[in-house]
Design a protein around this motif. Structure first.
Motif, PDB file in Angstrom:
ATOM      1  N   ALA A 201      38.623  41.932  39.602  1.00  0.00           N
ATOM      2  CA  ALA A 201      39.276  40.808  38.925  1.00  0.00           C
ATOM      3  C   ALA A 201      39.597  41.225  37.496  1.00  0.00           C
ATOM      4  N   GLY A 202      40.414  42.276  37.370  1.00  0.00           N
ATOM      5  CA  GLY A 202      40.633  42.863  36.053  1.00  0.00           C
ATOM      6  C   GLY A 202      41.959  42.541  35.408  1.00  0.00           C
ATOM      7  N   VAL A 203      41.951  42.533  34.075  1.00  0.00           N
ATOM      8  CA  VAL A 203      43.170  42.397  33.273  1.00  0.00           C
ATOM      9  C   VAL A 203      43.114  43.432  32.160  1.00  0.00           C
ATOM     10  N   VAL A 204      44.264  43.706  31.579  1.00  0.00           N
ATOM     11  CA  VAL A 204      44.326  44.621  30.439  1.00  0.00           C
ATOM     12  C   VAL A 204      44.298  43.841  29.131  1.00  0.00           C
ATOM     13  N   ASN A 205      45.038  42.746  29.099  1.00  0.00           N
ATOM     14  CA  ASN A 205      45.134  41.937  27.886  1.00  0.00           C
ATOM     15  C   ASN A 205      44.667  40.511  28.131  1.00  0.00           C
ATOM     16  N   GLU A 206      43.891  39.984  27.186  1.00  0.00           N
ATOM     17  CA  GLU A 206      43.401  38.616  27.285  1.00  0.00           C
ATOM     18  C   GLU A 206      44.457  37.594  26.878  1.00  0.00           C
ATOM     19  N   GLY A 207      45.448  38.026  26.090  1.00  0.00           N
ATOM     20  CA  GLY A 207      46.534  37.116  25.733  1.00  0.00           C
ATOM     21  C   GLY A 207      46.593  36.714  24.277  1.00  0.00           C
ATOM     22  N   ASP A 208      45.812  37.380  23.423  1.00  0.00           N
ATOM     23  CA  ASP A 208      45.871  37.070  21.992  1.00  0.00           C
ATOM     24  C   ASP A 208      45.709  38.354  21.186  1.00  0.00           C
ATOM     25  N   SER A 209      45.899  38.271  19.890  1.00  0.00           N
ATOM     26  CA  SER A 209      45.879  39.455  19.037  1.00  0.00           C
ATOM     27  C   SER A 209      44.513  40.128  18.977  1.00  0.00           C
ATOM     28  N   LEU A 210      43.447  39.370  19.162  1.00  0.00           N
ATOM     29  CA  LEU A 210      42.103  39.951  19.135  1.00  0.00           C
ATOM     30  C   LEU A 210      41.797  40.705  20.433  1.00  0.00           C
ATOM     31  N   ASN A 211      42.355  40.236  21.526  1.00  0.00           N
ATOM     32  CA  ASN A 211      42.086  40.792  22.850  1.00  0.00           C
ATOM     33  C   ASN A 211      40.576  40.877  23.110  1.00  0.00           C
ATOM     34  N   ARG A 212      39.878  39.822  22.728  1.00  0.00           N
ATOM     35  CA  ARG A 212      38.427  39.771  22.894  1.00  0.00           C
ATOM     36  C   ARG A 212      37.977  38.515  23.641  1.00  0.00           C
ATOM     37  N   ALA A 213      38.422  37.358  23.150  1.00  0.00           N
ATOM     38  CA  ALA A 213      37.983  36.096  23.776  1.00  0.00           C
ATOM     39  C   ALA A 213      38.467  36.038  25.224  1.00  0.00           C
ATOM     40  N   PRO A 214      37.578  35.716  26.162  1.00  0.00           N
ATOM     41  CA  PRO A 214      37.962  35.700  27.583  1.00  0.00           C
ATOM     42  C   PRO A 214      38.942  34.576  27.903  1.00  0.00           C
ATOM     43  N   ARG A 215      40.161  34.947  28.158  1.00  0.00           N
ATOM     44  CA  ARG A 215      41.194  34.001  28.563  1.00  0.00           C
ATOM     45  C   ARG A 215      41.801  34.453  29.891  1.00  0.00           C
ATOM     46  N   ALA A 216      42.625  35.490  29.845  1.00  0.00           N
ATOM     47  CA  ALA A 216      43.256  35.985  31.074  1.00  0.00           C
ATOM     48  C   ALA A 216      42.212  36.492  32.066  1.00  0.00           C
ATOM     49  N   SER A 217      41.123  37.060  31.564  1.00  0.00           N
ATOM     50  CA  SER A 217      40.086  37.573  32.473  1.00  0.00           C
ATOM     51  C   SER A 217      39.397  36.447  33.232  1.00  0.00           C
ATOM     52  N   ILE A 218      39.238  35.307  32.581  1.00  0.00           N
ATOM     53  CA  ILE A 218      38.642  34.149  33.243  1.00  0.00           C
ATOM     54  C   ILE A 218      39.574  33.629  34.334  1.00  0.00           C
ATOM     55  N   ILE A 219      40.868  33.603  34.025  1.00  0.00           N
ATOM     56  CA  ILE A 219      41.845  33.178  35.025  1.00  0.00           C
ATOM     57  C   ILE A 219      41.823  34.123  36.218  1.00  0.00           C
ATOM     58  N   ALA A 220      41.689  35.426  35.952  1.00  0.00           N
ATOM     59  CA  ALA A 220      41.633  36.420  37.025  1.00  0.00           C
ATOM     60  C   ALA A 220      40.415  36.186  37.912  1.00  0.00           C
ATOM     61  N   GLU A 221      39.268  35.926  37.306  1.00  0.00           N
ATOM     62  CA  GLU A 221      38.042  35.675  38.082  1.00  0.00           C
ATOM     63  C   GLU A 221      38.194  34.432  38.951  1.00  0.00           C
ATOM     64  N   ILE A 222      38.788  33.397  38.380  1.00  0.00           N
ATOM     65  CA  ILE A 222      38.986  32.155  39.130  1.00  0.00           C
ATOM     66  C   ILE A 222      39.928  32.376  40.306  1.00  0.00           C
ATOM     67  N   ILE A 223      41.031  33.074  40.064  1.00  0.00           N
ATOM     68  CA  ILE A 223      41.996  33.330  41.142  1.00  0.00           C
ATOM     69  C   ILE A 223      41.339  34.106  42.283  1.00  0.00           C
ATOM     70  N   VAL A 224      40.611  35.166  41.937  1.00  0.00           N
ATOM     71  CA  VAL A 224      39.962  35.985  42.965  1.00  0.00           C
ATOM     72  C   VAL A 224      38.964  35.158  43.773  1.00  0.00           C
ATOM     73  N   LEU A 225      38.184  34.342  43.101  1.00  0.00           N
ATOM     74  CA  LEU A 225      37.175  33.554  43.811  1.00  0.00           C
ATOM     75  C   LEU A 225      37.773  32.352  44.532  1.00  0.00           C
TER      76      LEU A 225
END
Length: 202
Positions: A142-166
């Motif tokens: 359930a991986g992503v390269v970019n979270e969607g913001d300039s910091l690329n730290r706070a879990p955003r896109a990665s959380i969406i990826a985990e939800i989609i997979v599950l």
């Protein structure tokens, strides 16, 4: 970058990351996970979901989603597990462990404890070579390269990826069990959704 551009960039990133992930989900993506859960249930065992931090919130949602679609599941607090709560997991139970990095110290301790108690682990992580991926009986990417913001730290896109997979796993399990609208409303009789499903089941 102004506010409008920041939001547009975030939404564009989420769409691109989601499309890339979906491309990686083939026909056999869930085969091992569905088989493991099915075998456990046939043996009278249970399913638990755990995670640390933001994935811990995902765990609560997925446990509820699975339970409402034919696979009873229990949320397991990621850190409380090593302070006694691992007692809710019995030998042969399945634990779905969620971690973007797959290297979180607390989750390592939890998974190690559960494995030593005889649990089977389905690891959901964005890092294919992570500790969690390598120490799981089944691995779901359930991986992503970019979270969607300039910091690329706070879990955003990665959380969406985990939800989609599950969510995908929940669909596969629901389909395998041939859950009907009538069965569904037994577990979800309340609210507008319950009323709608009752009308459909008539």
């Amino acid at each position: 970058m102004n506010e409008k551009d920041v939001l547009k960039d975030f939404l564009s990133t989420v769409i691109n990351e989601t499309e890339d992930l979906i491309d990686k989900i083939g026909d056999d993506f869930y085969e091992a996970a569905v088989s493991l859960i099915g075998a456990a249930e046939e043996a009278g065992k249970r399913v638990h979901i755990t995670g640390i931090g933001k994935p811990g919130h995902v765990a609560g949602y997925i446990a509820s989603l699975l339970s409402s679609t034919g696979t009873p599941a229990y949320e397991l607090h990621g850190t409380e597990a090593v302070h006694g709560s691992s007692g809710q997991v019995m030998d042969g139970d399945v634990v779905i462990a969620i971690s973007n990095s797959g290297e979180t110290a607390e989750l390592k301790a939890t998974v190690s404890t559960l494995k030593s108690n005889g649990a089977k682990i389905i690891g959901v992580t964005g890092q294919k070579n992570s500790w969690l991926a390598e120490n799981s009986d089944v691995f779901l990417f359930a991986g992503v390269v970019n979270e969607g913001d300039s910091l690329n730290r706070a879990p955003r896109a990665s959380i969406i990826a985990e939800i989609i997979v599950l969510q995908g796993l929940s669909i596969m399990l629901q389909n395998k069990k041939n859950i009907t609208p009538k069965q569904y409303i037994k577990w979800h009789p309340g609210g507008a959704l319950g009323k709608l499903r009752q009308d459909e089941a008539k």
